[in-house]
Design a protein around this motif. Structure first.
Motif, mmCIF file in Angstrom:
data_model
loop_
_atom_site.group_PDB
_atom_site.id
_atom_site.type_symbol
_atom_site.label_atom_id
_atom_site.label_comp_id
_atom_site.label_asym_id
_atom_site.label_seq_id
_atom_site.Cartn_x
_atom_site.Cartn_y
_atom_site.Cartn_z
ATOM 1 N N ARG A 66 0.822 -1.222 0.000
ATOM 2 C CA ARG A 66 0.000 0.000 0.000
ATOM 3 C C ARG A 66 0.853 1.267 0.000
ATOM 4 N N VAL A 104 -2.156 -5.315 -3.651
ATOM 5 C CA VAL A 104 -3.042 -4.335 -3.032
ATOM 6 C C VAL A 104 -2.283 -3.022 -3.165
ATOM 7 N N GLY A 105 -2.965 -1.899 -3.019
ATOM 8 C CA GLY A 105 -2.287 -0.624 -3.250
ATOM 9 C C GLY A 105 -2.436 -0.204 -4.701
ATOM 10 N N PRO A 106 -1.717 0.848 -5.087
ATOM 11 C CA PRO A 106 -1.924 1.440 -6.418
ATOM 12 C C PRO A 106 -1.623 0.490 -7.578
#
Lengths: 69, 405
Positions: B68, B346-348
């Motif tokens: 993240r 997960v994250g950008p």
């Protein structure tokens, strides 16, 4: 008790993760960003999963005055 | 077409298992030990400039936190490793703000069509055609005859390539996917594929059609457009990112189901269970176990100091079996309580194709179960198992089924 949901459009990347977990509650607009279409469109646990699973933590959820996501 | 075309059969997807004699059959017992005893483990890692200090992470929360936090943990080192095959703009190896601009543009093309249209008009016909080839035989080896082949063909269809070019496209795709086993062939194939795509792009620019290449050409965000090199990098990235992962994940889902006839029967009877079966399969055995980031400044993970420049390696396969998050985490149990996994990251950088991948997995199993009554693992199967340490999928899936009279 209906939850309060806020989506931070500057953080949203339009992954569609929220509408995967809670398709009755979230959708993506024409720009590909998430919006809430029905505050009670899914069971509460699915809505909370959507918030927790958001890849960019763009979703905030409150129950009464307590922030739960 | 170029004269290098060779039959698909020339490429044995399984050669990768033989390529590395140290290849680990089942890393999970060791991963479980590290989650308990050494959740942030120093290890050697390789960056663009050679060996660097690395730290592998095994717990869910630590892995998710790193993925993240893209301001502390950069993806640029992935770009250095990939650019020989993917070109200069592989989305997975870019940081902000460059990454967000490119991702938003390709995402626009990706959601132009609805997934339902993809499923009914593109994916199911591809799966059906492959099942046609063995449906009257009563047996099949599903890795070679279906799972390894269909995601590449789905990409060819989504790109709108002419049918006559599918075999050549498969050949390039197989070579690019086998980059670890045969790097020089992968680089040559990538260069040939790019030359081929130059022609496809020129054609779609003058004659737009209903396909992904045309949508990439048309993508526009307040006047921002995709450059040609960005499109070529993205299209080539689709092969490892979209085909390899999907083929392995479909194999793992089938392996989980075929080895537990009760759960397979449950899915057979109630296809709506397939959605959670897919989530459980990618939790239990994600196709790709590790990714990497580089700390851009000094940081701390679970009490361990991470110096600037160190590589940080989240082990997704371990994170997904974190006992503090899932009960009986080592078991494939499609009835377990749903919780987000990080198999798609997960994250950008979370996987752009995750909804397509889930649908492809669902569609493949759905059609197999529809068309192969009493589908079951061949009891004579010789040591079929899920193999690998970085990538994991079954070595083989020999099945038997009833043939309609």
């Amino acid at each position: 008790m209906v939850l309060r949901i806020e989506i931070d459009a500057t953080r949203c990347m339009g992954s569609g993760n929220c509408s995967f977990w809670a398709p009755g509650t979230f959708d993506l607009d024409d720009d590909g960003l998430a919006f809430v279409k029905d505050l009670a469109g899914d069971p509460e646990d699915k809505i909370i999963l959507s918030g927790q699973g958001c890849p960019t933590q763009a979703i905030a959820i409150w129950r009464d005055d307590e922030r739960i996501v | 077409m170029t004269s290098t075309s060779q039959p698909i059969a020339h490429w044995d997807p399984m050669e990768q298992f033989a390529a590395d004699p140290r290849s680990v059959r089942d890393p999970h017992p060791e991963l479980a030990r590290r989650r308990r005893e050494q959740p942030v483990a120093p290890r050697a890692a390789w960056g663009a400039a050679g060996e660097v200090q690395g730290y592998e992470l095994y717990r869910f929360e630590d892995c998710a936190a790193v993925l993240r936090d893209n301001e502390t943990f950069s993806s640029e080192s992935i770009r250095a490793g990939m650019s020989a095959v993917m070109g200069p703009y592989p989305l997975v190896g870019m940081d902000e703000p460059e990454h967000r601009r490119l991702r938003s543009l390709v995402a626009q093309a990706f959601r132009h069509k609805t997934l339902a249209h993809f499923e009914d008009d593109l994916v199911v016909p591809v799966v059906d055609e492959m099942v046609d080839e063995f449906a009257d035989r009563g047996n099949a080896e599903l890795v070679r005859e279906l799972t390894y082949r269909y995601p590449v063909q789905v990409i060819a269809v989504i790109l709108g390539l002419p049918r006559d070019d599918y075999e050549q496209f498969h050949h390039w795709a197989s070579a690019i996917i086998s980059v670890a086993a045969r790097p020089m062939e992968a680089i040559r194939s990538s260069s040939e594929l790019k030359q081929y795509l130059v022609g496809v792009l020129d054609d779609r620019r003058s004659h737009p059609r209903d396909d992904l290449v045309s949508d990439l050409v048309a993508a526009d965000l307040d006047g921002e457009r995709l450059g040609d090199e960005e499109i070529f990098s993205f299209l080539r990235l689709l092969l490892p990112a979209g085909a390899e992962t999907t083929y392995r994940a479909t194999g793992n889902l089938l392996f989980g189901l075929l080895n537990d006839p009760v759960q397979l029967d449950a899915v057979r009877t109630d296809r709506s269970l397939l959605t959670q079966a897919v989530e459980e399969a990618i939790r239990w055995e994600p196709p790709l176990l590790i990714t990497s980031r580089v700390a851009v400044h000094d940081a701390e993970i679970a009490g361990t100091e991470i110096p600037a420049g160190a590589q940080v390696i989240p082990n997704i396969g371990s994170a997904n079996r974190d006992e503090t998050r899932w009960d009986h985490a080592e078991e494939f149990d499609l009835q377990r309580e749903a919780k987000p996994v990080i198999s798609f990251g997960v994250g950008p950088h979370m996987c752009l194709g995750m909804h397509l991948a889930r649908m492809e997995m669902r569609a493949a199993v759905n059609r197999l179960v529809d068309r192969c009554p009493n589908l079951r693992l061949d009891p004579a199967a010789d040591d079929a198992h899920i193999h690998g340490e970085t990538f994991r999928s079954p070595t083989q899936l020999p099945v038997l089924f009833d043939v309609a009279a």
